[in-house]
Write an enzyme that holds these catalytic residues in place. Structure first.
Site, PDB file in Angstrom:
ATOM      1  N   ASP A 184       0.851  -1.192   0.000  1.00 24.11           N
ATOM      2  CA  ASP A 184       0.000   0.000   0.000  1.00 24.11           C
ATOM      3  C   ASP A 184       0.888   1.245   0.000  1.00 24.11           C
ATOM      4  O   ASP A 184       1.666   1.463   0.933  1.00 24.11           O
ATOM      5  CB  ASP A 184      -0.876  -0.059   1.259  1.00 24.11           C
ATOM      6  CG  ASP A 184      -1.818   1.125   1.380  1.00 24.11           C
ATOM      7  OD1 ASP A 184      -1.669   2.114   0.633  1.00 24.11           O
ATOM      8  OD2 ASP A 184      -2.697   1.063   2.253  1.00 24.11           O
ATOM      9  N   GLY A 230      -5.344   1.792 -13.153  1.00 26.57           N
ATOM     10  CA  GLY A 230      -6.559   1.379 -12.439  1.00 26.57           C
ATOM     11  C   GLY A 230      -7.796   1.871 -13.178  1.00 26.57           C
ATOM     12  O   GLY A 230      -8.088   1.432 -14.284  1.00 26.57           O
ATOM     13  N   VAL A 231      -8.464   2.831 -12.574  1.00 22.73           N
ATOM     14  CA  VAL A 231      -9.680   3.416 -13.163  1.00 22.73           C
ATOM     15  C   VAL A 231      -9.428   3.911 -14.594  1.00 22.73           C
ATOM     16  O   VAL A 231     -10.307   3.819 -15.452  1.00 22.73           O
ATOM     17  CB  VAL A 231     -10.163   4.598 -12.278  1.00 22.73           C
ATOM     18  CG1 VAL A 231     -11.328   5.328 -12.914  1.00 22.73           C
ATOM     19  CG2 VAL A 231     -10.561   4.096 -10.901  1.00 22.73           C
ATOM     20  N   TYR A 232      -8.238   4.402 -14.882  1.00 18.62           N
ATOM     21  CA  TYR A 232      -7.958   4.984 -16.192  1.00 18.62           C
ATOM     22  C   TYR A 232      -7.595   3.940 -17.258  1.00 18.62           C
ATOM     23  O   TYR A 232      -7.353   4.284 -18.415  1.00 18.62           O
ATOM     24  CB  TYR A 232      -6.886   6.071 -16.092  1.00 18.62           C
ATOM     25  CG  TYR A 232      -7.407   7.386 -15.540  1.00 18.62           C
ATOM     26  CD1 TYR A 232      -8.745   7.555 -15.203  1.00 18.62           C
ATOM     27  CD2 TYR A 232      -6.544   8.476 -15.356  1.00 18.62           C
ATOM     28  CE1 TYR A 232      -9.219   8.765 -14.696  1.00 18.62           C
ATOM     29  CE2 TYR A 232      -7.017   9.697 -14.854  1.00 18.62           C
ATOM     30  CZ  TYR A 232      -8.355   9.834 -14.528  1.00 18.62           C
ATOM     31  OH  TYR A 232      -8.811  11.038 -14.045  1.00 18.62           O
ATOM     32  N   SER A 288      -2.330   5.468 -13.896  1.00 17.21           N
ATOM     33  CA  SER A 288      -3.303   5.207 -14.988  1.00 17.21           C
ATOM     34  C   SER A 288      -3.703   3.748 -15.151  1.00 17.21           C
ATOM     35  O   SER A 288      -4.542   3.443 -16.002  1.00 17.21           O
ATOM     36  CB  SER A 288      -2.799   5.735 -16.349  1.00 17.21           C
ATOM     37  OG  SER A 288      -2.867   7.136 -16.433  1.00 17.21           O
ATOM     38  N   VAL A 347      -5.917   4.970  -5.538  1.00 15.78           N
ATOM     39  CA  VAL A 347      -4.803   5.526  -4.773  1.00 15.78           C
ATOM     40  C   VAL A 347      -5.176   6.891  -4.191  1.00 15.78           C
ATOM     41  O   VAL A 347      -4.858   7.209  -3.038  1.00 15.78           O
ATOM     42  CB  VAL A 347      -3.565   5.708  -5.683  1.00 15.78           C
ATOM     43  CG1 VAL A 347      -2.477   6.475  -4.967  1.00 15.78           C
ATOM     44  CG2 VAL A 347      -3.042   4.375  -6.152  1.00 15.78           C
ATOM     45  N   ASP A 348      -5.827   7.679  -5.003  1.00 13.16           N
ATOM     46  CA  ASP A 348      -6.209   9.036  -4.624  1.00 13.16           C
ATOM     47  C   ASP A 348      -7.054   9.020  -3.346  1.00 13.16           C
ATOM     48  O   ASP A 348      -6.763   9.735  -2.367  1.00 13.16           O
ATOM     49  CB  ASP A 348      -7.000   9.637  -5.807  1.00 13.16           C
ATOM     50  CG  ASP A 348      -7.148  11.140  -5.750  1.00 13.16           C
ATOM     51  OD1 ASP A 348      -6.529  11.759  -4.863  1.00 13.16           O
ATOM     52  OD2 ASP A 348      -7.874  11.684  -6.596  1.00 13.16           O
TER      53      ASP A 348
HETATM   54  N1  AR6 Z   1      -1.290   1.545  -3.017  1.00 10.07           N
HETATM   55  C1  AR6 Z   1      -0.693   1.208  -4.164  1.00 10.07           C
HETATM   56  N2  AR6 Z   1      -1.351   1.019  -5.314  1.00 10.07           N
HETATM   57  C2  AR6 Z   1      -2.692   1.173  -5.296  1.00 10.07           C
HETATM   58  C3  AR6 Z   1      -3.417   1.538  -4.133  1.00 10.07           C
HETATM   59  C4  AR6 Z   1      -2.651   1.734  -2.938  1.00 10.07           C
HETATM   60  N3  AR6 Z   1      -3.220   2.085  -1.792  1.00 10.07           N
HETATM   61  N4  AR6 Z   1      -4.734   1.618  -4.453  1.00 10.07           N
HETATM   62  C5  AR6 Z   1      -4.848   1.311  -5.767  1.00 10.07           C
HETATM   63  N5  AR6 Z   1      -3.622   1.026  -6.275  1.00 10.07           N
HETATM   64  P1  AR6 Z   1      -6.035   4.223  -9.689  1.00 10.07           P
HETATM   65  P2  AR6 Z   1      -5.625   5.763 -12.181  1.00 10.07           P
HETATM   66  C6  AR6 Z   1      -3.241   0.703  -7.678  1.00 10.07           C
HETATM   67  O1  AR6 Z   1      -7.390   3.809 -10.141  1.00 10.07           O
HETATM   68  O2  AR6 Z   1      -5.811   4.541 -13.015  1.00 10.07           O
HETATM   69  C7  AR6 Z   1      -9.027   8.029  -8.978  1.00 10.07           C
HETATM   70  O3  AR6 Z   1     -10.393   8.024  -8.733  1.00 10.07           O
HETATM   71  C8  AR6 Z   1      -4.317   0.184  -8.598  1.00 10.07           C
HETATM   72  O4  AR6 Z   1      -4.463  -1.216  -8.454  1.00 10.07           O
HETATM   73  O5  AR6 Z   1      -5.850   4.645  -8.290  1.00 10.07           O
HETATM   74  O6  AR6 Z   1      -4.482   6.680 -12.505  1.00 10.07           O
HETATM   75  C9  AR6 Z   1      -8.491   9.411  -9.315  1.00 10.07           C
HETATM   76  O7  AR6 Z   1      -9.178  10.427  -8.617  1.00 10.07           O
HETATM   77  C10 AR6 Z   1      -3.747   0.563  -9.965  1.00 10.07           C
HETATM   78  O8  AR6 Z   1      -2.810  -0.404 -10.415  1.00 10.07           O
HETATM   79  O9  AR6 Z   1      -5.469   5.445 -10.601  1.00 10.07           O
HETATM   80  C11 AR6 Z   1      -8.719   9.491 -10.788  1.00 10.07           C
HETATM   81  O10 AR6 Z   1     -10.047   9.912 -11.085  1.00 10.07           O
HETATM   82  C12 AR6 Z   1      -2.976   1.852  -9.703  1.00 10.07           C
HETATM   83  O11 AR6 Z   1      -2.838   1.915  -8.283  1.00 10.07           O
HETATM   84  C13 AR6 Z   1      -8.514   8.087 -11.267  1.00 10.07           C
HETATM   85  O12 AR6 Z   1      -8.773   7.251 -10.141  1.00 10.07           O
HETATM   86  C14 AR6 Z   1      -3.666   3.109 -10.198  1.00 10.07           C
HETATM   87  O13 AR6 Z   1      -5.060   2.995 -10.029  1.00 10.07           O
HETATM   88  C15 AR6 Z   1      -7.083   7.842 -11.696  1.00 10.07           C
HETATM   89  O14 AR6 Z   1      -6.988   6.559 -12.259  1.00 10.07           O
END
Ligand code: AR6
Length: 168
Positions: free
Chosen positions: A10, A124-126, A122, A33-34
């Protein structure tokens, strides 16, 4: 030379100078993550983000750029917020994803950070495919000399393996 380390876990538990947030242009929070960063870091981060929006980032932070705030209660001095591109199958946005890593390091380096922890921006959600996201992340950071150590903090085994394959 920047040393690159991989950690499975994490991101919000890391002890580093700067933790990079995969944010969105609003800088006002979200999921993934955000959400985790704002939850664990507490309200001071959002207060800083709101100040930035009220000052020079009225329209939000453009994709590929980065900006720093306090890290609140996280074990870091700064959170560097960057906005990754949404993956597109028809348009090559990899330059913007590389820019996220480069600009985050530039901002962190200017503040004096020596250790920086990144998520897989990018992917995850992106919707960015993990293998390609890992390739861009590792190539971009390996070409940079701004900080001493970069730690990629990967949430699951699949992400960890994708990054490990790039380092081999
Ligand atoms: N620690 C490490 N990695 C993580 C964690 C954590 N606590 N939580 C998730 N991941 P994402 P994006 C991984 O969706 O794709 C948000 O709503 C996850 O599995 O967090 O850049 C923002 O506000 C994935 O591999 O970010 C934006 O609207 C990676 O982190 C949007 O999501 C990124 O996933 C950004 O989307």
């Amino acid at each position: 030379m920047t040393a690159i380390e991989l950690v499975r876990g994490d991101l919000t538990r890391e002890s580093v100078d700067a933790i990079v947030n995969a944010a969105n242009s609003s800088l006002l929070g979200g999921g993934g993550v955000d959400g985790a960063i704002h939850r664990r870091g507490g309200p001071a981060i959002l207060e800083d983000c709101r100040r930035l929006r009220a000052a020079h980032l009225g329209k939000g932070l453009p994709t590929g750029q980065a900006v720093a705030t306090t890290a609140g209660e996280l074990d870091a001095r700064w959170v560097v917020h960057t906005v990754g591109p949404v993956f597109s199958a028809t348009e090559d946005r990899s330059g913007l994803l590389a820019s996220c890593y480069r600009e985050s390091l530039r901002v962190a380096g200017e503040l004096g950070a020596r250790t920086v922890a990144f998520p897989a921006i990018s992917t995850g959600v992106y919707g960015w495919p993990m293998d390609d996201g890992a390739r861009i992340a590792v190539e971009t950071v390996a070409a940079d000399t701004t900080v001493e150590e970069v730690r990629f903090v990967l949430f699951d085994e699949r992400a960890y393996e994708a990054f490990a394959a790039q380092l081999r």
